[in-house]
Design a protein around this motif. Structure first.
Motif, PDB file in Angstrom:
ATOM      1  N   UNK A  58       1.169  -1.436  -0.406  1.00 24.39           N
ATOM      2  CA  UNK A  58      -0.055   0.043  -0.074  1.00 24.39           C
ATOM      3  C   UNK A  58       0.936   1.077   0.205  1.00 24.39           C
ATOM      4  N   UNK A  59       0.912   2.329  -0.628  1.00 26.92           N
ATOM      5  CA  UNK A  59       1.232   3.481   0.006  1.00 26.92           C
ATOM      6  C   UNK A  59       0.104   4.641  -0.167  1.00 26.92           C
ATOM      7  N   UNK A  60       0.105   5.223   0.557  1.00 29.80           N
ATOM      8  CA  UNK A  60      -1.022   6.907   1.430  1.00 29.80           C
ATOM      9  C   UNK A  60       0.376   8.162   0.827  1.00 29.80           C
ATOM     10  N   UNK A  61      -0.454   8.460  -0.201  1.00 24.91           N
ATOM     11  CA  UNK A  61       0.722   9.734  -0.867  1.00 24.91           C
ATOM     12  C   UNK A  61       0.263  11.132   0.039  1.00 24.91           C
ATOM     13  N   UNK A  62       1.196  12.117   0.085  1.00 18.55           N
ATOM     14  CA  UNK A  62       1.311  13.478   0.492  1.00 18.55           C
ATOM     15  C   UNK A  62       0.920  13.351   2.027  1.00 18.55           C
ATOM     16  N   UNK A  63       0.801  12.097   2.957  1.00 21.33           N
ATOM     17  CA  UNK A  63       0.592  12.246   3.751  1.00 21.33           C
ATOM     18  C   UNK A  63       0.802  13.183   5.312  1.00 21.33           C
ATOM     19  N   UNK A  64       1.734  14.044   5.245  1.00 18.14           N
ATOM     20  CA  UNK A  64       2.351  14.746   6.036  1.00 18.14           C
ATOM     21  C   UNK A  64       3.154  15.651   6.303  1.00 18.14           C
ATOM     22  N   UNK A  65       2.845  16.588   7.245  1.00 16.21           N
ATOM     23  CA  UNK A  65       4.012  17.930   7.134  1.00 16.21           C
ATOM     24  C   UNK A  65       5.044  17.729   7.360  1.00 16.21           C
ATOM     25  N   UNK A  66       5.793  18.611   7.409  1.00 18.19           N
ATOM     26  CA  UNK A  66       7.003  19.453   8.366  1.00 18.19           C
ATOM     27  C   UNK A  66       7.628  20.194   9.186  1.00 18.19           C
ATOM     28  N   UNK A  67       8.284  20.627   9.665  1.00 18.49           N
ATOM     29  CA  UNK A  67       8.475  21.790  10.337  1.00 18.49           C
ATOM     30  C   UNK A  67       9.882  21.706   9.623  1.00 18.49           C
ATOM     31  N   UNK A  68       9.953  22.730   8.291  1.00 14.34           N
ATOM     32  CA  UNK A  68      10.789  22.877   7.269  1.00 14.34           C
ATOM     33  C   UNK A  68      10.817  23.640   6.756  1.00 14.34           C
ATOM     34  N   UNK A  69      11.969  24.520   7.452  1.00 15.70           N
ATOM     35  CA  UNK A  69      12.883  26.065   6.854  1.00 15.70           C
ATOM     36  C   UNK A  69      12.199  26.480   5.590  1.00 15.70           C
ATOM     37  N   UNK A  70      12.966  25.130   4.653  1.00 16.05           N
ATOM     38  CA  UNK A  70      13.844  25.392   3.656  1.00 16.05           C
ATOM     39  C   UNK A  70      13.022  24.555   2.511  1.00 16.05           C
ATOM     40  N   UNK A  71      12.100  23.912   2.406  1.00 13.30           N
ATOM     41  CA  UNK A  71      10.983  23.725   2.033  1.00 13.30           C
ATOM     42  C   UNK A  71       9.707  23.219   2.767  1.00 13.30           C
ATOM     43  N   UNK A  72       8.946  24.047   3.236  1.00 15.14           N
ATOM     44  CA  UNK A  72       7.607  24.053   4.109  1.00 15.14           C
ATOM     45  C   UNK A  72       6.937  22.840   3.556  1.00 15.14           C
ATOM     46  N   UNK A  73       6.507  23.287   1.966  1.00 11.71           N
ATOM     47  CA  UNK A  73       5.549  22.499   1.034  1.00 11.71           C
ATOM     48  C   UNK A  73       5.620  21.238   0.969  1.00 11.71           C
ATOM     49  N   UNK A  74       6.879  20.278   0.724  1.00 15.42           N
ATOM     50  CA  UNK A  74       7.531  19.115   1.751  1.00 15.42           C
ATOM     51  C   UNK A  74       6.322  18.251   1.581  1.00 15.42           C
ATOM     52  N   UNK A  75       6.122  17.506   1.303  1.00 16.81           N
ATOM     53  CA  UNK A  75       5.458  15.801   1.889  1.00 16.81           C
ATOM     54  C   UNK A  75       5.903  14.832   2.420  1.00 16.81           C
ATOM     55  N   UNK A  76       5.493  13.919   3.370  1.00 20.14           N
ATOM     56  CA  UNK A  76       5.935  12.096   3.048  1.00 20.14           C
ATOM     57  C   UNK A  76       4.774  11.458   3.041  1.00 20.14           C
ATOM     58  N   UNK A  77       5.236  10.146   2.232  1.00 19.22           N
ATOM     59  CA  UNK A  77       4.270   9.421   2.099  1.00 19.22           C
ATOM     60  C   UNK A  77       4.264   8.317   3.405  1.00 19.22           C
ATOM     61  N   UNK A  78       3.191   7.440   3.169  1.00 18.78           N
ATOM     62  CA  UNK A  78       3.444   5.987   3.777  1.00 18.78           C
ATOM     63  C   UNK A  78       3.400   4.787   2.678  1.00 18.78           C
TER      64      UNK A  78
END
Length: 277
Positions: free
Chosen positions: A193-213
């Protein structure tokens, strides 16, 4: 959320864990998930690993503690039977132990461990979780090292949940996802299974970058001899934590303090009121 839980209760529980968590060291790609996404992720992991022995291969986010704490408080009625965190940052290891002791979490522990060393608990777990360095500068090789240790923890016979970058605009997350799926297949696992673009992060240089499961599972009927070896191949170590040299730090050691949970004195200074004349 997939299951009905008290959202206020869940958020307050995660807030307790975040308060206990050490601040991230950016040079080691310790980038922390945002609190709302931690709530959703912790509930998902609790259900995903219900009744299982779960190994965390690194856990800066403290999802492991959230999962154990939500179950202990009765916020969720499910969760792993055993959780062990393997992390090279002694601050994280001790934070897990202190919180577990304070809240009487009997089924969670933490071990100081660097994933470049041989894995100390071969085949002792049913599933693993890892949110590794995302491998932007090495085509996912750093991801593969953490995943390989996770596979060793299950004896190449269990399931894994891998949290890695997922972005529609950038090329490197797609390349890392592809290389990680190939790596898993070469080692007798398939993507279930893949769950796309699930999580946001406290990331100053790429605040919109997400992660998946990315969920993987061992192929049925696949038998593999479990043998852990230290990572010595220089190609696997290049740019391990972003664009930098090979890793030189074995452990991040904790400086002992008596005021855990409070602001450290090197973080602030006082400006006093003028004395009455």
């Amino acid at each position: 959320m997939p299951k009905h839980i008290d959202l206020r209760e869940a958020i307050n529980a995660i807030s307790d864990v975040v308060q206990n968590r050490p601040r991230p060291i950016r040079q080691f790609d310790q980038i922390y998930m945002k609190a709302g996404d931690m709530v959703l992720q912790s509930e998902f992991v609790a259900a995903w690993a219900d009744g299982k022995r779960l190994a965390f291969i690194g856990d800066g986010d403290a999802i492991s503690v959230c999962v154990a704490y939500l179950k202990e408080r009765g916020t969720v009625e499910y969760g792993p039977s055993q959780i062990t965190v393997f992390d090279f940052d002694e601050r994280i290891v001790q934070a897990v132990k202190r919180f577990a002791d304070k809240e009487r979490l009997a089924h969670i522990d933490a071990v100081l461990y660097n994933c470049l060393d041989e894995f100390p608990a071969l085949g002792q777990y049913d599933c693993f979780y890892t949110n590794p360095p995302w491998g932007a500068s090495n085509n996912g090789e750093s991801v593969h090292v953490f995943v390989e240790r996770g596979m060793e923890s299950t004896g190449y016979a269990g399931r894994g949940l891998i949290v890695i970058a997922d972005d529609e605009e950038l090329e490197w997350p797609k390349q890392v996802l592809a290389s990680t799926q190939s790596f898993a297949l070469e080692r007798g696992h398939y993507v279930s299974r893949m769950m796309p673009r699930m999580h946001g992060y406290h990331l100053d240089d790429a605040p919109e970058l997400k992660s998946c499961n990315l969920e993987i599972a061992a192929l049925p009927g696949e038998a593999r001899t479990v043998e852990s070896r230290s990572i010595t191949d220089p190609n696997r170590l290049q740019n391990f934590y972003g664009r930098s040299t090979v890793p030189r730090v074995r452990y991040v050691r904790e400086r002992k303090r008596l005021d855990y949970g409070n602001a450290n004195e090197n973080e602030y200074e006082f400006e006093f009121l003028e004395e009455p004349r």
